[in-house]
Enzyme design. Structure first.
Site, mmCIF file in Angstrom:
data_model
loop_
_atom_site.group_PDB
_atom_site.id
_atom_site.type_symbol
_atom_site.label_atom_id
_atom_site.label_comp_id
_atom_site.label_asym_id
_atom_site.label_seq_id
_atom_site.Cartn_x
_atom_site.Cartn_y
_atom_site.Cartn_z
ATOM 1 N N HIS A 168 -6.563 -7.090 -0.522
ATOM 2 C CA HIS A 168 -6.676 -5.647 -0.718
ATOM 3 C C HIS A 168 -5.988 -5.251 -2.020
ATOM 4 C CE1 HIS A 168 -6.651 -6.304 3.735
ATOM 5 N NE2 HIS A 168 -7.731 -5.521 3.644
ATOM 6 N N ASP A 177 -4.605 -12.782 2.692
ATOM 7 C CA ASP A 177 -5.869 -12.445 3.365
ATOM 8 C C ASP A 177 -7.101 -12.752 2.523
ATOM 9 O OD1 ASP A 177 -4.781 -10.439 1.817
ATOM 10 O OD2 ASP A 177 -4.747 -8.934 3.415
ATOM 11 N N HIS A 197 0.821 -1.217 0.000
ATOM 12 C CA HIS A 197 0.000 0.000 0.000
ATOM 13 C C HIS A 197 0.855 1.269 0.000
ATOM 14 C CE1 HIS A 197 -3.624 -2.271 0.342
ATOM 15 N NE2 HIS A 197 -3.302 -2.786 1.517
ATOM 16 N N ASP A 221 -3.066 -10.313 -2.799
ATOM 17 C CA ASP A 221 -3.607 -9.887 -1.505
ATOM 18 C C ASP A 221 -5.095 -9.569 -1.684
ATOM 19 O OD1 ASP A 221 -2.194 -8.597 1.222
ATOM 20 O OD2 ASP A 221 -4.114 -7.661 0.706
HETATM 21 ZN ZN LIG Z 1 -4.105 -7.149 2.567
#
Ligand SMILES: [Zn+2]
Ligand SMILES: [Zn+2]
Lengths: 562, 458
Positions: free
Chosen positions: B151, B238, B110, B149
């Site tokens: 996200h 995740d 991120h 991931d």
């Molecule tokens: Zn993540």
């Protein structure tokens, strides 16, 4: 007075020490009957010394190594409880292996129960196949030994005469495949080792030596000989450990050095960092079988004074085999010892025979004996220095799991190369020159191994793991699992509990007087957080009696703790 | 001699946490350690464990503009995590290792080009730092990153958005239902790197089956076409069915099959917060898949075959998205540049970036030179409010590795002019990848720093 005896592959060495002074030494050939060699060496150094004056006897022996090498033992059957993870095909050993259901996870929780029918079937099959020795090993059994214990008790119920080893008692570190090997080898060697220990104790008793007798372990610590019956494989590689401790005793305290022990067929390399021998990060490897045995970081290089040297085309090659004595001592083939003789670096053997050996190699190439000898020595030195470099690289590559461990990593290069063992003087100065170090050949370098045994001291360890969320704790070495009732159990309480168990263990082994200062070698505390709230702690604590040696030789320094 | 191994750097940072109860805490890889060690896989001849090394400030400056300086944004733990990826990258490029797994924390995907603080548990981007390092050090030309991931890998996307030589593919839970709220199919890269960013938002509840449909029918064909010299997997975990942050239904077997098919040079651990129920099994399975070992016996304790079902209409939706993205990829060289990006000298976009961990709001104007000789240099104006104290404003100029002489000259003019004329900026930065030179100017002190490494030629 202290006695150290190292029953090595070719020689049995013994020393008698009195307050850091060497009073007597002995070197006799090792025969097939280890006990008789041991006693012969002992008798030499004991001559004129009353047995009552002996305070401690420490042995190191190749007994277990020989047993394993020659596979002189009954077959051991395996019952394994591996659960999920690696494919079970990975667990192939050179024996009947039965894999049964049952799963324990990393926190010791039972995920899948044992299947009684499978347990019975595995045992019955081993019985039919004629096994009387069984190792029972489960994954994560040190976190929860219920499955291993249950299978063992079923076996004991059916076949009380069988010898059963359970994994968590033998090898309590994380590493299931190594636990299997450790348990299997323990099971295989235990009875023969017991017989050996009993014979040694009887023989010493007959000589009037009523004092405590210890055996050196691979990690440089000692165990009372009688209790070592529980853990025979911990005594493998006690020879190299003995040499390393010997050097530790023969150089100034706190020194950093490379130990080069050059024998007939192998050269053992070890590191002493700031006065402490370096421990291997992983367990010892025995003939390609990886165990969990804690050992000093010793690298065995297959080259020595008796190694066979041959010519292949225009090349001169030093092989790893030994075909008998050096040529100058009546052997069949040229060896590095002959080269040393020609160069005047040893007085062993007959100079004319040594020259003849060099001529055998050099004549077809038109090279003079001195040049052949120089080339052989060069080859040996090169092999050894390369291995020393590799040893450093391996050591620097050791993984680090914390920020501070990474930050403190730095390159350490010892300035001293210490040579011990019969062939050390001829090679060590050249090894040192090549590495830019000082060569040191300490006094008594011929019996450094026996000195190492004599100055070694008992070590005991306790690894405690507490899981306060589950309210349980375990003591790895004892295979003990208890509950935590104290709601405020924390790091300090865990530490005193570990120390308590260490004291208890010392007493059990009759070593309460040796307990002395306790070292904390590991302290890990993890907060367990579930849904943003701390739900418990995982605490791992390792304590041990102080590592080190009893005496430095010739310096008059008497170390504390004795 | 012998087999080429899989390199492993396991760096659980057992002494580093964002805060004691934060998901990114010491405990995160504890059970993974237990599982990996107990299995004894590091003893396998196919796997070799290494000790990490530290990335340098210079390595970070090659990728990020850290405000005000690199040292104020990174701890040693960050340098170790990035350094671990770089070390494995070195050994893979040199041919010593077959592939590698940087099982490290803290994570990084991120973290964007400009770093005012921590967002999504990340400060600096481990994969991006490795990519820029491999290009600089080893001259690697084409790279691809596949982010698995849950996200959206918005940081990695942002860093390479205008870079035609780095293909970024991210599949993740639909941004309308999870942090950071981006990663939609229309985010496809800038004018000089169109379709070099591919986003595959998946509906919550997606299982292994649809995950592998996307892999087989979209990701693999694109990769086979792009043919990267070096392929990286941002191995977030995740998407697992037990993860507390994500709502997806992937399993350890699903992840391992993905790793086997993708066959990346490097996997770098990203997120994954089911520290007991998923991570020990996932990390083990991924490591074994990389090492070409049989992982079929790795199972979560509560896993039962057939426990997950997907709604057919959602599956249908994903299949349609795959179709349309395949179409975008096929026509990536035929897009109407003027219609999509305008015909100005610069293409520019405004961004509002929120740092969820540090509560920082950043406003950014990003301009990229629409150059037909090179990927174009970039000018970034960024202002960040920490919620207290004053607004920090910075001007940053970035020159790509393959910049043309005109872009190089212009970019330095912008930087020098900024120092003299643009008084509204507190800090002015030059990130010149073409000569590996990184400069920072602080207006208050009227002082300029050069990061270590070669100095610019005057
Ligand atoms: Zn993540
Ligand atoms: Zn240009």
């Amino acid at each position: 007075m202290y006695i150290g005896v190292d029953v090595g592959g070719t020689c049995t060495d013994a020393v008698l020490l009195d307050k850091g002074q060497v009073k007597a030494t002995a070197k006799v050939p090792t025969r097939a009957d280890l006990l008789s060699s041991l006693l012969e060496a002992l008798d030499v150094i004991m001559k004129g010394t009353p047995a009552e004056l002996i305070k401690r006897v420490v042995l190191s022996t190749t007994m277990i190594t020989n047993l394993i090498a020659e596979r002189k033992f009954d077959p051991v059957g395996l019952i394994l409880i591996p659960g999920p993870g690696l494919n079970h095909d990975y667990y192939r050993y050179d024996t009947d292996t039965h894999i049964i259901s049952g799963v324990i996870d990393y926190r010791g929780r039972e995920i899948v129960a044992l299947n009684e029918a499978e347990v019975d079937l595995a045992i019955d099959k081993l019985a039919v196949a004629g096994y009387k020795k069984v190792a029972v090993v489960g994954k994560f059994s040190m976190r929860n030994n219920a499955h291993e214990n249950h299978v063992a008790s079923v076996i004991k119920g059916k076949y009380p005469g069988w010898q059963v080893e359970i994994g968590h008692k033998v090898a309590g570190q994380l590493n299931f495949p190594r636990r299997v090997v450790s348990a299997m080898l323990t099971c295989a060697t235990r009875d023969k080792y017991e017989f050996f220990v009993d014979s040694v104790l009887t023989a010493l008793d007959q000589r009037g030596i009523k004092t405590s007798v210890f055996i050196l372990k691979a990690d440089g610590g000692t165990l009372p000989l009688a209790t070592s019956k529980e853990v025979p494989i911990e005594t493998i590689y006690s020879g190299p450990a003995a040499s390393t401790l010997g050097v530790q005793a023969l150089i100034p305290p706190g020194e950093t050095a490379v130990v080069v022990d050059i024998g007939g067929t192998t050269t053992d390399l070890a590191l002493i960092l700031s006065g402490q021998p370096l421990l291997a990060r992983k367990g010892a490897k025995v003939y390609d079988q990886r165990t969990q045995v804690r050992a000093l970081a010793v690298k065995s290089v297959p080259v020595g004074g008796d190694s066979v040297v041959e010519r292949a085309g225009k090349e001169i090659i030093v092989y790893s085999e030994r075909l008998g004595s050096p040529y100058c001592l009546g052997g069949p083939m040229p060896t590095p010892t002959d080269a040393l003789r020609v160069m005047g670096l040893t007085n062993l053997g007959d100079i004319d025979k040594a020259r003849e050996a060099m001529n055998l190699l050099g004549d077809p190439l038109g090279i003079r004996p001195v040049e052949v000898a120089a080339r052989i020595i060069e080859l040996v030195v090169e092999t050894i220095t390369n291995e020393i470099d590799q040893m450093y690289i391996r050591w620097e590559k050791n993984p680090a799991y914390r920020v501070w461990e990474v930050l403190q990593k730095k390159k350490v290069r010892p300035k001293t190369i210490v040579g011990v063992g019969g062939n050390a003087p001829g090679f060590v100065s050249q090894i040192a020159a090549r590495m830019g170090c000082y060569p040191v050949i300490p006094p008594y370098f011929m019996v450094a191994n026996a000195i190492g045994a004599a100055v070694s001291r008992p070590t005991l360890q306790v690894n405690l793991r507490a899981d306060t969320e589950r309210g349980i704790y375990s003591i790895q070495e004892e295979g003990y699992q208890g509950t935590i009732k104290d709601r405020h159990f924390n790091e300090e309480k865990a530490l005193s509990l570990a120390k308590e168990w260490l004291a208890r263990r010392s007493e059990k082994y009759g070593l309460q007087d040796d307990l002395g200062e306790v070292e904390v070698t590991r302290k890990e505390v993890f907060n367990m957080v579930r849904d943003w709230v701390t739900s418990g702690k995982l605490i791992d604590i390792s304590v041990q009696t102080k590592r080190g040696i009893l005496h430095y030789i010739g310096t008059g320094v008497n170390c504390s703790g004795d | 001699m012998g087999i080429k191994k899989t390199g492993l750097i396991f760096f659980p940072a057992f002494d580093w946490a964002i805060s004691p109860t934060h998901p990114e805490r010491e405990e995160r890889l504890l059970y993974t350690r237990d599982q990996i060690f107990e299995e004894g896989v590091v003893d396998l001849p196919e796997i070799e464990e290494f000790s990490p090394r530290l990335a340098t400030i210079h390595d970070i400056a090659r990728t990020h503009f850290c405000i005000p300086r690199v040292q104020s944004q990174v701890t040693e733990a960050h340098l170790i995590a990035s350094g671990a990826a770089m070390l494995l990258g070195d050994r893979i490029v040199s041919g010593e290792l077959n592939n590698g797994f940087a099982m490290v924390r803290p994570p990084g995907h991120h973290a964007m080009r400009v770093v005012h603080g921590n967002r999504g548990f990340c400060n600096i981007n481990n994969e991006a730092i490795m990519v820029e390092y491999l290009r600089r050090k080893h001259g690697i030309k084409k790279l691809a990153i596949v982010d698995s991931d849950v996200h959206h890998g918005d940081g990695t996307q942002e860093i390479f958005y205008h870079d035609p030589d780095v293909l970024f593919i991210s599949f993740h839970q639909d941004g309308r239902t999870i942090f950071p709220g981006t990663g939609f199919t229309h985010e496809l890269g800038g004018p000089n790197a169109y379709a070099k960013t591919i986003n595959i938002p998946l509906p919550p509840g997606t299982t292994d089956e649809t995950f592998h449909y996307v892999l087989d029918h979209l990701i693999m064909p694109i990769l086979n076409d792009f043919k990267p010299d070096f392929l990286i997997n941002s191995a977030g975990q995740d998407n697992h069915y037990t993860d507390p942050l994500g709502s997806m239904l992937f399993t350890a077997q699903g992840y391992a099959d993905f790793t086997r098919k993708l066959n990346p040079h490097m996997a770098v651990l990203e997120g994954g917060y089911a520290i007991e129920t998923a991570l020990p099994y996932l990390n083990l399975a991924i490591l074994m898949a990389l090492a070409g070992q049989d992982y079929s016996y790795v199972r979560e304790p509560d896993y039962r075959p057939g426990m997950f079902k997907e709604r057919p209409e959602k599956v249908e939706q994903v299949h349609k998205m795959v179709e349309s993205l395949l179409d975008v990829w096929a026509k990536k060289d035929e897009f109407d540049r003027e219609k999509l990006f305008g015909s100005g000298k610069f293409y520019q976009r405004k961004k509002n970036i929120y740092y969820d961990t540090d509560y920082i709001e950043e406003e950014q104007l990003e301009k990229v030179r629409q150059c037909d000789q090179c990927p174009g240099y970039m000018i970034i104006e960024s202002g960040a409010n920490r919620g207290y104290g004053a607004l920090i404003r910075v001007l940053a100029v970035s020159i790509p590795f393959t910049a043309c002489p005109d872009c190089q000259t212009e970019a330095y003019e912008v930087y020098e002019q900024g120092k003299i004329e643009k008084k509204q900026f507190d800090y002015i930065y030059m990130q010149d990848k073409s000569t590996d030179t990184y400069l920072a100017y602080e207006r208050n002190k009227d002082q300029e720093w050069v990061s270590e490494g070669p100095k610019p030629e005057v």
